[in-house]
Structure formats: structure tokens, C-alpha cells
Design a protein around this motif. Structure first.
Motif, PDB file in Angstrom:
ATOM      1  N   ASP A  53     -12.128   1.141   3.404  1.00  0.00           N
ATOM      2  CA  ASP A  53     -11.967   0.113   4.450  1.00  0.00           C
ATOM      3  C   ASP A  53     -10.538  -0.382   4.526  1.00  0.00           C
ATOM      4  N   GLY A  54      -9.633   0.235   3.699  1.00  0.00           N
ATOM      5  CA  GLY A  54      -8.212  -0.125   3.729  1.00  0.00           C
ATOM      6  C   GLY A  54      -7.851  -1.254   2.807  1.00  0.00           C
ATOM      7  N   GLY A  55      -8.774  -1.812   2.045  1.00  0.00           N
ATOM      8  CA  GLY A  55      -8.449  -2.916   1.169  1.00  0.00           C
ATOM      9  C   GLY A  55      -9.050  -2.785  -0.178  1.00  0.00           C
ATOM     10  N   ARG A 108      -4.383   6.979  -2.644  1.00  0.00           N
ATOM     11  CA  ARG A 108      -3.779   5.786  -2.057  1.00  0.00           C
ATOM     12  C   ARG A 108      -4.047   4.621  -3.002  1.00  0.00           C
ATOM     13  N   ILE A 109      -2.994   3.856  -3.286  1.00  0.00           N
ATOM     14  CA  ILE A 109      -3.112   2.737  -4.219  1.00  0.00           C
ATOM     15  C   ILE A 109      -2.367   1.526  -3.678  1.00  0.00           C
ATOM     16  N   VAL A 110      -2.615   0.405  -4.310  1.00  0.00           N
ATOM     17  CA  VAL A 110      -1.829  -0.802  -4.085  1.00  0.00           C
ATOM     18  C   VAL A 110      -0.737  -0.793  -5.152  1.00  0.00           C
ATOM     19  N   ALA A 111       0.509  -0.957  -4.746  1.00  0.00           N
ATOM     20  CA  ALA A 111       1.630  -0.975  -5.687  1.00  0.00           C
ATOM     21  C   ALA A 111       1.534  -2.234  -6.540  1.00  0.00           C
ATOM     22  N   ARG A 145       0.841  -1.182   0.000  1.00  0.00           N
ATOM     23  CA  ARG A 145       0.000   0.000   0.000  1.00  0.00           C
ATOM     24  C   ARG A 145       0.879   1.236   0.000  1.00  0.00           C
ATOM     25  N   THR A 146       0.502   2.178  -0.821  1.00  0.00           N
ATOM     26  CA  THR A 146       1.308   3.382  -0.977  1.00  0.00           C
ATOM     27  C   THR A 146       0.421   4.477  -1.565  1.00  0.00           C
ATOM     28  N   ALA A 190       0.003   7.156  -5.085  1.00  0.00           N
ATOM     29  CA  ALA A 190       0.396   7.218  -6.498  1.00  0.00           C
ATOM     30  C   ALA A 190       1.736   7.931  -6.653  1.00  0.00           C
ATOM     31  N   ARG A 191       1.905   9.065  -5.968  1.00  0.00           N
ATOM     32  CA  ARG A 191       3.151   9.832  -6.092  1.00  0.00           C
ATOM     33  C   ARG A 191       4.355   9.008  -5.626  1.00  0.00           C
ATOM     34  N   THR A 192       4.247   8.350  -4.490  1.00  0.00           N
ATOM     35  CA  THR A 192       5.352   7.547  -3.963  1.00  0.00           C
ATOM     36  C   THR A 192       5.672   6.394  -4.898  1.00  0.00           C
ATOM     37  N   PHE A 193       4.637   5.696  -5.359  1.00  0.00           N
ATOM     38  CA  PHE A 193       4.807   4.557  -6.259  1.00  0.00           C
ATOM     39  C   PHE A 193       5.487   4.974  -7.562  1.00  0.00           C
ATOM     40  N   LEU A 194       4.941   5.988  -8.223  1.00  0.00           N
ATOM     41  CA  LEU A 194       5.435   6.389  -9.543  1.00  0.00           C
ATOM     42  C   LEU A 194       6.792   7.095  -9.466  1.00  0.00           C
ATOM     43  N   SER A 195       6.962   7.987  -8.499  1.00  0.00           N
ATOM     44  CA  SER A 195       8.261   8.668  -8.386  1.00  0.00           C
ATOM     45  C   SER A 195       9.347   7.665  -8.003  1.00  0.00           C
ATOM     46  N   GLY A 196       8.985   6.643  -7.229  1.00  0.00           N
ATOM     47  CA  GLY A 196       9.946   5.609  -6.865  1.00  0.00           C
ATOM     48  C   GLY A 196      10.420   4.807  -8.063  1.00  0.00           C
ATOM     49  N   ILE A 197       9.511   4.512  -8.986  1.00  0.00           N
ATOM     50  CA  ILE A 197       9.890   3.781 -10.207  1.00  0.00           C
ATOM     51  C   ILE A 197      10.914   4.591 -10.986  1.00  0.00           C
ATOM     52  N   VAL A 198      10.648   5.882 -11.159  1.00  0.00           N
ATOM     53  CA  VAL A 198      11.566   6.741 -11.911  1.00  0.00           C
ATOM     54  C   VAL A 198      12.900   6.887 -11.172  1.00  0.00           C
ATOM     55  N   ALA A 199      12.856   7.051  -9.862  1.00  0.00           N
ATOM     56  CA  ALA A 199      14.080   7.214  -9.077  1.00  0.00           C
ATOM     57  C   ALA A 199      14.946   5.950  -9.123  1.00  0.00           C
ATOM     58  N   ASP A 200      14.320   4.784  -9.155  1.00  0.00           N
ATOM     59  CA  ASP A 200      15.050   3.518  -9.171  1.00  0.00           C
ATOM     60  C   ASP A 200      15.523   3.115 -10.558  1.00  0.00           C
ATOM     61  N   TRP A 201      14.977   3.770 -11.600  1.00  0.00           N
ATOM     62  CA  TRP A 201      15.296   3.389 -12.968  1.00  0.00           C
ATOM     63  C   TRP A 201      16.751   3.706 -13.294  1.00  0.00           C
TER      64      TRP A 201
END
Length: 149
Positions: free
Chosen positions: A147-149, A34-37, A1-2, A4-15
């Protein structure tokens, strides 16, 4: 769980590009859902960044926006653009102008992620040069409910 900004910016940062290519993330959303990675989506975006670098791009942008209830992800680059045969066959495996094992899987994976998550994928050559691949996904396919899921 994360988010959108954390998920997507992390992909670019790790690339890890090919040295000459640089990638940036543009968060064009007014919020940060809030999304599921989704691992398949992360791999698809990484492959699209790789494709852009292999096409000679030096400036690559992953842009994220929300259009109604849809998440719009666009990978834009200043590379050589797509061969018309590639644009005509989007979604077919191993359709590539590259002569190496595994070539041609980036758009194929994007098509499969699109199919799995219920969205669309499109590719085009940009009038200013380079290319753009756009994934449009229902936000509900990635979103974490109240509900968190």
C-alpha cells in the motif's frame, strides 16, 4: 522511501574513510526490496565502516543478502580484528581499545538498532584476518508494504 541497493550503496559511496581505507558494497540479493531509509541504521553502518578503518583495515565490504524474511548486513574488513574483551562485551557503551571521546559507540549503536528493529547483531574475528560485524534484521521492519507505507 528507496530500495535496499540505493540506500546501502549510497551509505558506502558517501562514507569518508581515513584515506588508506576503501569501502565497497556487495549487493548479494536476487532482488532489490523497497525500504524506508532508516537514519539510525545508516549511522550505525557508517560507524561500523569507521571502526574498521580505525582498526587498520584497508579493504572494507558491506555485504547485503536476504535470508528468508530477514535482511543480513555484514561489514567485513582486513583490519586488526577485535580484542577478545570487545567480543565478550558487545553492546556495552564505551567499550573500546581506542583512547578518545566517543570511542566504543559503533557496536553499541548496532546493538540499539538491532533492538529497535527486532534483529540480532554479532561480531567475530575472521579466520583469514580482520573482523566481521553482522546485523540481521526482519525485512518487514524496513520494507514498504504494497500500500506504499
Amino acid at each position: 522511501r528507496t530500495t535496499a541497493r540505493t540506500f546501502l550503496s549510497g551509505i558506502v559511496a558517501d562514507w569518508r574513510g581515513n584515506g588508506a581505507a576503501q569501502a565497497e558494497y556487495d549487493h548479494l540479493m536476487s532482488g532489490d526490496p523497497r525500504i524506508v531509509a532508516d537514519k539510525a541504521l545508516a549511522q550505525t553502518i557508517t560507524n561500523l565502516l569507521d571502526n574498521a578503518a580505525e582498526a587498520g583495515a584497508t579493504a572494507i565490504r558491506l555485504c547485503a543478502a536476504i535470508d528468508g524474511d530477514r535482511l543480513v548486513l555484514a561489514v567485513r574488513d582486513d583490519g586488526a580484528g577485535f580484542d577478545p574483551a570487545i567480543l565478550d562485551g558487545i553492546g556495552k557503551p564505551y567499550l573500546s581499545t581506542k583512547d578518545r571521546r566517543g570511542a566504543g559507540l559503533g557496536l553499541f549503536l548496532a546493538t540499539n538498532v538491532r533492538r529497535t528493529l527486532g534483529g540480532t547483531v554479532s561480531a567475530r574475528n575472521r579466520p583469514s584476518g580482520g573482523s566481521e560485524v553482522t546485523l540481521v534484521l526482519p525485512l518487514a521492519s524496513l520494507a514498504i508494504g504494497e500500500d506504499g507505507g
